[in-house]
Design a protein around this motif. Structure first.
Motif, PDB file in Angstrom:
ATOM      1  N   ASP A   1      76.049  22.480   5.256  1.00 51.59           N
ATOM      2  CA  ASP A   1      76.191  21.726   6.502  1.00 51.59           C
ATOM      3  C   ASP A   1      74.975  21.931   7.400  1.00 51.59           C
ATOM      4  N   TYR A   2      74.506  23.182   7.495  1.00 48.13           N
ATOM      5  CA  TYR A   2      73.337  23.455   8.328  1.00 48.13           C
ATOM      6  C   TYR A   2      72.085  22.806   7.750  1.00 48.13           C
ATOM      7  N   ARG A   3      71.949  22.793   6.427  1.00 50.52           N
ATOM      8  CA  ARG A   3      70.806  22.113   5.818  1.00 50.52           C
ATOM      9  C   ARG A   3      70.849  20.622   6.114  1.00 50.52           C
ATOM     10  N   LEU A   4      72.045  20.048   6.030  1.00 46.90           N
ATOM     11  CA  LEU A   4      72.192  18.627   6.347  1.00 46.90           C
ATOM     12  C   LEU A   4      71.810  18.362   7.798  1.00 46.90           C
ATOM     13  N   LEU A   5      72.287  19.201   8.714  1.00 46.84           N
ATOM     14  CA  LEU A   5      71.920  19.038  10.123  1.00 46.84           C
ATOM     15  C   LEU A   5      70.420  19.182  10.330  1.00 46.84           C
ATOM     16  N   GLU A   6      69.815  20.135   9.618  1.00 44.84           N
ATOM     17  CA  GLU A   6      68.366  20.324   9.735  1.00 44.84           C
ATOM     18  C   GLU A   6      67.626  19.074   9.259  1.00 44.84           C
ATOM     19  N   ASN A   7      68.047  18.533   8.115  1.00 42.04           N
ATOM     20  CA  ASN A   7      67.402  17.311   7.605  1.00 42.04           C
ATOM     21  C   ASN A   7      67.609  16.141   8.553  1.00 42.04           C
ATOM     22  N   MET A   8      68.823  16.036   9.118  1.00 40.91           N
ATOM     23  CA  MET A   8      69.076  14.959  10.077  1.00 40.91           C
ATOM     24  C   MET A   8      68.196  15.124  11.315  1.00 40.91           C
ATOM     25  N   ASN A   9      68.040  16.353  11.779  1.00 42.76           N
ATOM     26  CA  ASN A   9      67.181  16.603  12.938  1.00 42.76           C
ATOM     27  C   ASN A   9      65.721  16.250  12.631  1.00 42.76           C
ATOM     28  N   LYS A  10      65.264  16.578  11.421  1.00 38.80           N
ATOM     29  CA  LYS A  10      63.891  16.232  11.055  1.00 38.80           C
ATOM     30  C   LYS A  10      63.705  14.719  11.017  1.00 38.80           C
ATOM     31  N   LEU A  11      64.671  14.020  10.406  1.00 40.65           N
ATOM     32  CA  LEU A  11      64.571  12.554  10.349  1.00 40.65           C
ATOM     33  C   LEU A  11      64.622  11.946  11.746  1.00 40.65           C
ATOM     34  N   THR A  12      65.494  12.485  12.593  1.00 40.13           N
ATOM     35  CA  THR A  12      65.591  11.984  13.968  1.00 40.13           C
ATOM     36  C   THR A  12      64.287  12.223  14.709  1.00 40.13           C
ATOM     37  N   SER A  13      63.698  13.391  14.495  1.00 42.71           N
ATOM     38  CA  SER A  13      62.413  13.697  15.134  1.00 42.71           C
ATOM     39  C   SER A  13      61.337  12.713  14.670  1.00 42.71           C
ATOM     40  N   LEU A  14      61.315  12.419  13.366  1.00 42.67           N
ATOM     41  CA  LEU A  14      60.336  11.445  12.865  1.00 42.67           C
ATOM     42  C   LEU A  14      60.572  10.061  13.473  1.00 42.67           C
ATOM     43  N   LYS A  15      61.831   9.658  13.572  1.00 43.88           N
ATOM     44  CA  LYS A  15      62.142   8.354  14.178  1.00 43.88           C
ATOM     45  C   LYS A  15      61.682   8.313  15.628  1.00 43.88           C
ATOM     46  N   TYR A  16      61.928   9.403  16.364  1.00 43.66           N
ATOM     47  CA  TYR A  16      61.495   9.440  17.759  1.00 43.66           C
ATOM     48  C   TYR A  16      59.977   9.403  17.872  1.00 43.66           C
ATOM     49  N   MET A  17      59.289  10.050  16.933  1.00 42.83           N
ATOM     50  CA  MET A  17      57.829   9.992  16.959  1.00 42.83           C
ATOM     51  C   MET A  17      57.353   8.561  16.683  1.00 42.83           C
ATOM     52  N   GLU A  18      58.010   7.876  15.729  1.00 43.56           N
ATOM     53  CA  GLU A  18      57.664   6.476  15.472  1.00 43.56           C
ATOM     54  C   GLU A  18      57.927   5.622  16.709  1.00 43.56           C
ATOM     55  N   MET A  19      59.062   5.842  17.352  1.00 40.97           N
ATOM     56  CA  MET A  19      59.384   5.087  18.566  1.00 40.97           C
ATOM     57  C   MET A  19      58.384   5.396  19.674  1.00 40.97           C
ATOM     58  N   LYS A  20      57.934   6.642  19.748  1.00 41.34           N
ATOM     59  CA  LYS A  20      56.936   7.017  20.744  1.00 41.34           C
ATOM     60  C   LYS A  20      55.631   6.262  20.490  1.00 41.34           C
ATOM     61  N   ASP A  21      55.210   6.213  19.214  1.00 42.58           N
ATOM     62  CA  ASP A  21      53.992   5.481  18.860  1.00 42.58           C
ATOM     63  C   ASP A  21      54.129   3.996  19.210  1.00 42.58           C
ATOM     64  N   ILE A  22      55.295   3.437  18.896  1.00 43.61           N
ATOM     65  CA  ILE A  22      55.531   2.020  19.210  1.00 43.61           C
ATOM     66  C   ILE A  22      55.484   1.795  20.718  1.00 43.61           C
ATOM     67  N   SER A  23      56.129   2.692  21.477  1.00 44.21           N
ATOM     68  CA  SER A  23      56.129   2.519  22.942  1.00 44.21           C
ATOM     69  C   SER A  23      54.728   2.701  23.519  1.00 44.21           C
ATOM     70  N   ILE A  24      53.929   3.593  22.935  1.00 43.93           N
ATOM     71  CA  ILE A  24      52.536   3.746  23.397  1.00 43.93           C
ATOM     72  C   ILE A  24      51.755   2.461  23.130  1.00 43.93           C
ATOM     73  N   ASN A  25      51.953   1.873  21.958  1.00 41.40           N
ATOM     74  CA  ASN A  25      51.281   0.603  21.644  1.00 41.40           C
ATOM     75  C   ASN A  25      51.732  -0.510  22.587  1.00 41.40           C
ATOM     76  N   ILE A  26      53.029  -0.564  22.839  1.00 40.74           N
ATOM     77  CA  ILE A  26      53.548  -1.591  23.766  1.00 40.74           C
ATOM     78  C   ILE A  26      52.969  -1.378  25.154  1.00 40.74           C
TER      79      ILE A  26
END
Length: 179
Positions: A99-124
């Motif tokens: 369960d903790y590994r799953l949460l860790e992977n979900m947190n990593k994916l969420t962090s990557l998504k937020y970084m992508e959204m940050k890049d998109i918002s910077i471009n916008i």
């Protein structure tokens, strides 16, 4: 109802007969060839030939206390229980770790998504800034267009007034011409 005399003797012989039969049918119980010592043979014989105790009420047979079946080895049961408990706890801990590994992977994916959204918002934001700069550079031209539009509207109004006045003049001229 107490048995007396011949009845008591018959009951006594019946109760003795199975014990004697046990001893005669199981000769290995008396032998010491299976690793039993002489003490064990005597004990087996004593148990097999044990007479039921009689009461003072004319030879009435008394009941003996029921002997519980031999309990399985407590140590084996405890070891088995601890082994099974260890397996259960190991499974629970493994599930929790997963369960903790799953949460860790979900947190990593969420962090990557937020970084992508940050890049998109910077471009916008950068594109919006560019559009604002272009709009600011076009603003004088837009102001000129607004002024021209106001002047055109004023000229249009003047043309309508002039047209109306010319129609009035034409009507007067025709009126004067007829006279």
């Amino acid at each position: 109802m107490a048995a007396t005399g011949d009845d008591a003797a018959a009951m006594d012989s019946i109760s003795k007969a199975p014990a004697a039969r046990l001893v005669s049918q199981n000769p290995s119980a008396n032998s010491s060839t299976h690793g039993e010592g002489p003490e064990d043979a005597v004990e087996n014989l004593a148990v097999a030939t044990k007479k039921p105790s009689t009461n003072s009420d004319g030879g009435v047979e008394t009941a003996e206390e029921a002997v519980e079946p031999a309990e399985p080895d407590i140590n084996e049961l405890c070891t088995d229980m601890f082994d099974k408990m260890a397996i259960f706890l190991q499974g629970e801990l493994t599930a929790t770790c997963e369960d903790y590994r799953l949460l860790e992977n979900m947190n990593k994916l969420t962090s990557l998504k937020y970084m992508e959204m940050k890049d998109i918002s910077i471009n916008i934001s950068r594109n919006l800034q560019d559009l604002n700069n272009k709009y600011a550079s076009l603003q004088p031209y837009l102001d000129q267009i607004n002024q021209i539009e106001e002047q055109v509207s004023a000229l249009e109004q003047a043309a309508y007034k002039l047209d109306a006045y010319s129609k009035k003049l034409e009507a007067r001229f025709k009126k004067l011409e007829k006279r």
